[in-house]
Scaffold this motif. Structure first.
Motif, short mmCIF file in Angstrom:
data_model
loop_
_atom_site.label_atom_id
_atom_site.label_comp_id
_atom_site.label_asym_id
_atom_site.label_seq_id
_atom_site.Cartn_x
_atom_site.Cartn_y
_atom_site.Cartn_z
N LEU A 2 0.82 -1.20 0.00
CA LEU A 2 0.00 0.00 0.00
C LEU A 2 0.86 1.26 0.00
N ARG A 6 0.87 4.21 -2.65
CA ARG A 6 0.68 5.62 -2.30
C ARG A 6 1.78 6.48 -2.88
N GLN A 21 -8.27 3.14 -1.49
CA GLN A 21 -7.38 2.25 -0.76
C GLN A 21 -8.10 0.97 -0.37
N ARG A 22 -9.32 1.12 0.12
CA ARG A 22 -10.07 -0.07 0.53
C ARG A 22 -10.34 -0.97 -0.66
N THR A 23 -10.63 -0.35 -1.81
CA THR A 23 -10.86 -1.13 -3.02
C THR A 23 -9.62 -1.93 -3.39
N LEU A 24 -8.48 -1.27 -3.30
CA LEU A 24 -7.23 -1.96 -3.61
C LEU A 24 -6.99 -3.09 -2.62
N GLU A 25 -7.24 -2.80 -1.35
CA GLU A 25 -7.05 -3.84 -0.33
C GLU A 25 -7.94 -5.05 -0.62
N ILE A 26 -9.17 -4.78 -0.98
CA ILE A 26 -10.11 -5.88 -1.26
C ILE A 26 -9.58 -6.74 -2.39
N LEU A 28 -6.46 -6.99 -3.36
CA LEU A 28 -5.23 -7.65 -2.93
C LEU A 28 -5.53 -8.84 -2.03
N GLU A 29 -6.47 -8.62 -1.11
CA GLU A 29 -6.79 -9.70 -0.16
C GLU A 29 -7.36 -10.92 -0.87
N ALA B 79 -6.24 -6.97 -8.61
CA ALA B 79 -5.09 -6.15 -8.26
C ALA B 79 -3.92 -6.53 -9.13
#
Lengths: 143, 143
Positions: A2, A6, A21-26, A28-29, B79
């Motif tokens: 992350l 950034r 950011q949350r979208t990217l995290e989702i 990635l997860e 991602a």
DNA sequence: TTTGACTTGTTATGATGTAACATGAATAAG
DNA sequence: CTTATTCATGTTACATCATAACAAGTCAAA
């Protein structure tokens, strides 16, 4: 990951806001290909907006900045120009006139299958499509 | 072309009925990639049914019998696993678990670009996606 | 000539994607 | 600091793409 993202964004004058950011995290997860509405459900459940543009905008942003990919699925049809041989051609689609050309792509396909096999992946169907300009439209575009 | 198609179908015990034939003609006449609803409009204007399944069924039939192709468009996201380098990878998508792998595909891509250039086509973006089984799901499928 | 498979049509609904606008937050100019 | 401007986020409404489920008609073969 992350932080890295950034930094890349800051260098481009773009911001990694909470939804983004949350979208990217989702993504990635999950480590999977996710539909936009699947992402949207997750976002909505966490207090973000629950309308489609919320997800589509965040995803588009990530794609624009090289942090995500957009994959493909079915959507259009064309007559097979060379029926008869068992063939799975590559397609050239003109972005100006929608003209379609079929290209024998067995070598390209084989290379892909072999490359995939190296990581233990069994290719069943491959999609090879190029978007660009056909000769006629390329000429028309030139001054 | 139509006779040839009819023969191929007869050999498989399939019939080139009026809707199917007209659908194939429409695709052949246009020489373009057409959406299913565009085909449907043409069919409806000529007295065939005007509901989506009419077109989808005829198109699916043609694809099944190698007389037409189904092309692709945007539909899912993931991602980017290797942001940073300007890259346009090939994707391996597991049909069981949706797992996604990115494969460096520069050689494949270059081959395609060069092949296209031989017919004067300028490739701008290329899509290379393979659907199949990831190692884990392939193991699970085995007895 | 009746059976059974296939084909075509329908209605209804689900899934995917975007346009247009209102409000609010961040940044830059004064 | 305050204001102006840009950018982000959210909404409603709609456009586009696709399929499920069912009814009625057609055709070939027993």
């Amino acid at each position: 990951m992350l932080d890295q993202a950034r930094d890349r964004l800051a260098a481009n004058g773009a911001r990694l806001t909470p939804v983004r950011q949350r979208t990217l995290e989702i993504l990635l997860e999950s480590h999977r290909a996710m539909g936009a509405y699947e992402v949207l459900d997750r976002l909505a459940a966490e207090g973000f907006g629950r309308q489609p543009p919320v997800a589509y905008r965040a995803l588009e942003f990530l794609v624009e900045h090289g942090l995500a990919h957009r994959l493909q699925r079915l959507n259009a049809f064309a007559a097979c120009l060379h029926p008869g041989h068992d063939h799975a051609p590559a397609f050239l689609i003109c972005r100006e006139c929608d003209m379609l050309a079929e290209l024998p792509a067995a070598p390209v396909r084989d290379a892909l299958t072999e490359l995939a096999a190296e990581s233990g992946f069994q290719v069943e169907r491959a999609t090879i499509e190029a978007l660009g300009l056909c000769p006629a439209c390329a000429d028309a575009a030139r001054p």
